[in-house]
Scaffold this motif. Sequence first.
Motif, PDB file in Angstrom:
ATOM      1  N   GLN A  32      24.345  41.896  42.946  1.00 48.96           N
ATOM      2  CA  GLN A  32      25.255  41.287  42.253  1.00 48.96           C
ATOM      3  C   GLN A  32      26.608  41.841  42.155  1.00 48.96           C
ATOM      4  O   GLN A  32      27.539  41.101  42.720  1.00 48.96           O
ATOM      5  CB  GLN A  32      24.968  41.444  40.531  1.00 48.96           C
ATOM      6  N   LEU A  33      26.762  43.299  42.391  1.00 48.71           N
ATOM      7  CA  LEU A  33      27.925  43.835  42.701  1.00 48.71           C
ATOM      8  C   LEU A  33      28.617  43.764  44.141  1.00 48.71           C
ATOM      9  O   LEU A  33      29.790  43.541  44.262  1.00 48.71           O
ATOM     10  CB  LEU A  33      28.011  45.380  42.049  1.00 48.71           C
ATOM     11  N   TRP A  34      27.622  43.810  44.964  1.00 46.14           N
ATOM     12  CA  TRP A  34      28.101  43.482  46.405  1.00 46.14           C
ATOM     13  C   TRP A  34      28.579  42.194  46.502  1.00 46.14           C
ATOM     14  O   TRP A  34      29.577  41.848  47.173  1.00 46.14           O
ATOM     15  CB  TRP A  34      27.008  43.913  47.268  1.00 46.14           C
ATOM     16  N   ASP A  35      27.806  41.262  45.753  1.00 50.30           N
ATOM     17  CA  ASP A  35      28.049  40.033  45.947  1.00 50.30           C
ATOM     18  C   ASP A  35      29.714  39.570  45.285  1.00 50.30           C
ATOM     19  O   ASP A  35      30.653  38.831  45.932  1.00 50.30           O
ATOM     20  CB  ASP A  35      27.273  39.060  45.383  1.00 50.30           C
ATOM     21  N   LEU A  36      29.883  40.014  44.107  1.00 42.53           N
ATOM     22  CA  LEU A  36      31.089  40.134  43.504  1.00 42.53           C
ATOM     23  C   LEU A  36      32.344  40.681  44.418  1.00 42.53           C
ATOM     24  O   LEU A  36      33.387  40.059  44.546  1.00 42.53           O
ATOM     25  CB  LEU A  36      30.964  40.749  42.163  1.00 42.53           C
ATOM     26  N   LEU A  37      32.166  41.784  44.762  1.00 41.48           N
ATOM     27  CA  LEU A  37      33.115  42.378  45.791  1.00 41.48           C
ATOM     28  C   LEU A  37      33.282  41.537  47.132  1.00 41.48           C
ATOM     29  O   LEU A  37      34.445  41.485  47.535  1.00 41.48           O
ATOM     30  CB  LEU A  37      32.455  43.729  46.417  1.00 41.48           C
ATOM     31  N   ARG A  38      32.297  40.775  47.850  1.00 39.53           N
ATOM     32  CA  ARG A  38      32.515  39.966  48.920  1.00 39.53           C
ATOM     33  C   ARG A  38      33.046  38.890  48.408  1.00 39.53           C
ATOM     34  O   ARG A  38      34.216  38.167  49.071  1.00 39.53           O
ATOM     35  CB  ARG A  38      31.183  39.347  49.405  1.00 39.53           C
ATOM     36  N   GLN A  39      33.171  38.050  47.316  1.00 37.40           N
ATOM     37  CA  GLN A  39      33.865  37.091  46.579  1.00 37.40           C
ATOM     38  C   GLN A  39      35.394  37.640  46.605  1.00 37.40           C
ATOM     39  O   GLN A  39      36.193  36.655  46.855  1.00 37.40           O
ATOM     40  CB  GLN A  39      33.344  36.580  45.301  1.00 37.40           C
ATOM     41  N   ARG A  40      35.426  38.720  45.901  1.00 38.60           N
ATOM     42  CA  ARG A  40      36.925  39.084  45.653  1.00 38.60           C
ATOM     43  C   ARG A  40      37.765  39.112  47.152  1.00 38.60           C
ATOM     44  O   ARG A  40      38.502  38.966  47.078  1.00 38.60           O
ATOM     45  CB  ARG A  40      36.898  40.282  44.698  1.00 38.60           C
ATOM     46  N   ARG A  41      36.928  39.743  48.029  1.00 39.20           N
ATOM     47  CA  ARG A  41      37.653  40.032  49.506  1.00 39.20           C
ATOM     48  C   ARG A  41      38.024  38.810  49.980  1.00 39.20           C
ATOM     49  O   ARG A  41      38.965  38.507  50.605  1.00 39.20           O
ATOM     50  CB  ARG A  41      36.884  40.922  50.084  1.00 39.20           C
ATOM     51  N   SER A  42      37.203  37.754  49.758  1.00 39.19           N
ATOM     52  CA  SER A  42      37.162  36.446  50.633  1.00 39.19           C
ATOM     53  C   SER A  42      38.464  35.718  49.810  1.00 39.19           C
ATOM     54  O   SER A  42      39.130  35.215  50.489  1.00 39.19           O
ATOM     55  CB  SER A  42      35.932  35.663  50.358  1.00 39.19           C
ATOM     56  N   LYS A  43      38.428  35.986  48.175  1.00 42.29           N
ATOM     57  CA  LYS A  43      39.524  35.054  47.815  1.00 42.29           C
ATOM     58  C   LYS A  43      41.056  35.877  48.169  1.00 42.29           C
ATOM     59  O   LYS A  43      41.941  35.195  48.523  1.00 42.29           O
ATOM     60  CB  LYS A  43      39.498  35.250  46.360  1.00 42.29           C
ATOM     61  N   GLU A  44      40.979  37.308  48.162  1.00 45.63           N
ATOM     62  CA  GLU A  44      42.430  37.750  48.669  1.00 45.63           C
ATOM     63  C   GLU A  44      42.420  37.423  50.145  1.00 45.63           C
ATOM     64  O   GLU A  44      43.831  37.146  50.411  1.00 45.63           O
ATOM     65  CB  GLU A  44      41.928  39.250  48.988  1.00 45.63           C
ATOM     66  N   GLU A  45      41.617  37.310  51.016  1.00 46.06           N
ATOM     67  CA  GLU A  45      41.693  36.912  52.365  1.00 46.06           C
ATOM     68  C   GLU A  45      42.622  35.486  52.528  1.00 46.06           C
ATOM     69  O   GLU A  45      43.373  35.422  53.517  1.00 46.06           O
ATOM     70  CB  GLU A  45      40.409  36.952  53.339  1.00 46.06           C
ATOM     71  N   PHE A  46      41.992  34.703  51.751  1.00 41.65           N
ATOM     72  CA  PHE A  46      42.726  33.240  51.794  1.00 41.65           C
ATOM     73  C   PHE A  46      43.682  33.036  50.792  1.00 41.65           C
ATOM     74  O   PHE A  46      44.100  31.810  50.442  1.00 41.65           O
ATOM     75  CB  PHE A  46      41.388  32.301  51.773  1.00 41.65           C
ATOM     76  N   GLY A  47      44.380  34.112  50.075  1.00 42.94           N
ATOM     77  CA  GLY A  47      45.421  33.967  49.341  1.00 42.94           C
ATOM     78  C   GLY A  47      45.093  33.432  48.182  1.00 42.94           C
ATOM     79  O   GLY A  47      46.284  32.964  47.320  1.00 42.94           O
ATOM     80  N   LYS A  48      44.012  33.433  47.359  1.00 42.43           N
ATOM     81  CA  LYS A  48      43.448  33.308  45.941  1.00 42.43           C
ATOM     82  C   LYS A  48      43.588  34.491  45.143  1.00 42.43           C
ATOM     83  O   LYS A  48      43.460  35.599  45.809  1.00 42.43           O
ATOM     84  CB  LYS A  48      42.465  32.471  46.322  1.00 42.43           C
ATOM     85  N   ASP A  49      43.557  34.305  43.988  1.00 41.82           N
ATOM     86  CA  ASP A  49      43.567  35.308  42.954  1.00 41.82           C
ATOM     87  C   ASP A  49      42.002  35.615  42.950  1.00 41.82           C
ATOM     88  O   ASP A  49      41.137  35.168  42.437  1.00 41.82           O
ATOM     89  CB  ASP A  49      44.114  34.588  41.775  1.00 41.82           C
ATOM     90  N   PRO A  50      41.944  37.006  43.329  1.00 38.87           N
ATOM     91  CA  PRO A  50      40.581  37.539  43.283  1.00 38.87           C
ATOM     92  C   PRO A  50      40.053  37.694  41.783  1.00 38.87           C
ATOM     93  O   PRO A  50      38.887  38.042  41.637  1.00 38.87           O
ATOM     94  CB  PRO A  50      40.767  38.794  43.935  1.00 38.87           C
ATOM     95  N   SER A  51      41.065  37.661  40.826  1.00 36.00           N
ATOM     96  CA  SER A  51      40.756  38.392  39.493  1.00 36.00           C
ATOM     97  C   SER A  51      39.683  37.014  38.896  1.00 36.00           C
ATOM     98  O   SER A  51      39.179  37.218  37.861  1.00 36.00           O
ATOM     99  CB  SER A  51      41.718  38.452  38.489  1.00 36.00           C
ATOM    100  N   ILE A  52      39.600  35.810  39.506  1.00 37.14           N
ATOM    101  CA  ILE A  52      39.157  34.827  38.939  1.00 37.14           C
ATOM    102  C   ILE A  52      37.746  34.755  39.299  1.00 37.14           C
ATOM    103  O   ILE A  52      36.950  33.783  38.800  1.00 37.14           O
ATOM    104  CB  ILE A  52      39.561  33.414  39.242  1.00 37.14           C
ATOM    105  N   THR A  53      37.242  35.564  40.021  1.00 38.49           N
ATOM    106  CA  THR A  53      35.769  35.695  40.374  1.00 38.49           C
ATOM    107  C   THR A  53      34.985  35.983  39.244  1.00 38.49           C
ATOM    108  O   THR A  53      35.270  36.741  38.391  1.00 38.49           O
ATOM    109  CB  THR A  53      35.487  36.718  41.871  1.00 38.49           C
ATOM    110  N   LYS A  54      33.791  35.435  39.449  1.00 36.84           N
ATOM    111  CA  LYS A  54      32.632  35.823  38.259  1.00 36.84           C
ATOM    112  C   LYS A  54      31.466  36.209  38.871  1.00 36.84           C
ATOM    113  O   LYS A  54      31.055  35.829  40.099  1.00 36.84           O
ATOM    114  CB  LYS A  54      32.469  34.641  37.423  1.00 36.84           C
ATOM    115  N   GLU A  55      30.777  37.144  38.250  1.00 33.91           N
ATOM    116  CA  GLU A  55      29.407  37.755  38.711  1.00 33.91           C
ATOM    117  C   GLU A  55      28.598  36.536  38.653  1.00 33.91           C
ATOM    118  O   GLU A  55      28.318  35.985  37.715  1.00 33.91           O
ATOM    119  CB  GLU A  55      29.036  38.856  37.915  1.00 33.91           C
ATOM    120  N   ARG A  56      27.764  36.486  39.609  1.00 35.15           N
ATOM    121  CA  ARG A  56      26.656  35.523  39.809  1.00 35.15           C
ATOM    122  C   ARG A  56      25.266  36.005  39.194  1.00 35.15           C
ATOM    123  O   ARG A  56      25.118  37.004  39.102  1.00 35.15           O
ATOM    124  CB  ARG A  56      26.663  34.965  41.289  1.00 35.15           C
ATOM    125  N   ASP A  57      24.386  35.088  38.696  1.00 32.49           N
ATOM    126  CA  ASP A  57      23.268  35.402  38.049  1.00 32.49           C
ATOM    127  C   ASP A  57      22.484  35.815  39.056  1.00 32.49           C
ATOM    128  O   ASP A  57      22.499  35.460  40.360  1.00 32.49           O
ATOM    129  CB  ASP A  57      22.678  34.177  37.395  1.00 32.49           C
TER     130      ASP A  57
END
Length: 66
Positions: A32-57
């Motif tokens: 779950q944590l690795w997935d969250l980290l990947r989501q955050r990095r992806s959002k940053e890469e595409f100019g989106k706010d990484p703080s809006i990512t949420k941990e997936r179940d």
Amino acid sequence: RITHLVAEEQKLQQSADHDPAELRQLEVTLDQLWDLLRQRRSKEEFGKDPSITKERDPSTVEGYLQ
């Protein structure tokens, strides 16, 4: 947090009398944590706010194909 949990995972794996359920739960948490980290990095890469990512179940994260 990931670094700490990886160290804990390795310690459990090396222990002859580890609790398999505890190890499995730790692995799920790490996934779950690795997935969250990947989501955050992806959002940053595409100019989106990484703080809006949420941990997936766990069922979502564990359902990914390797």
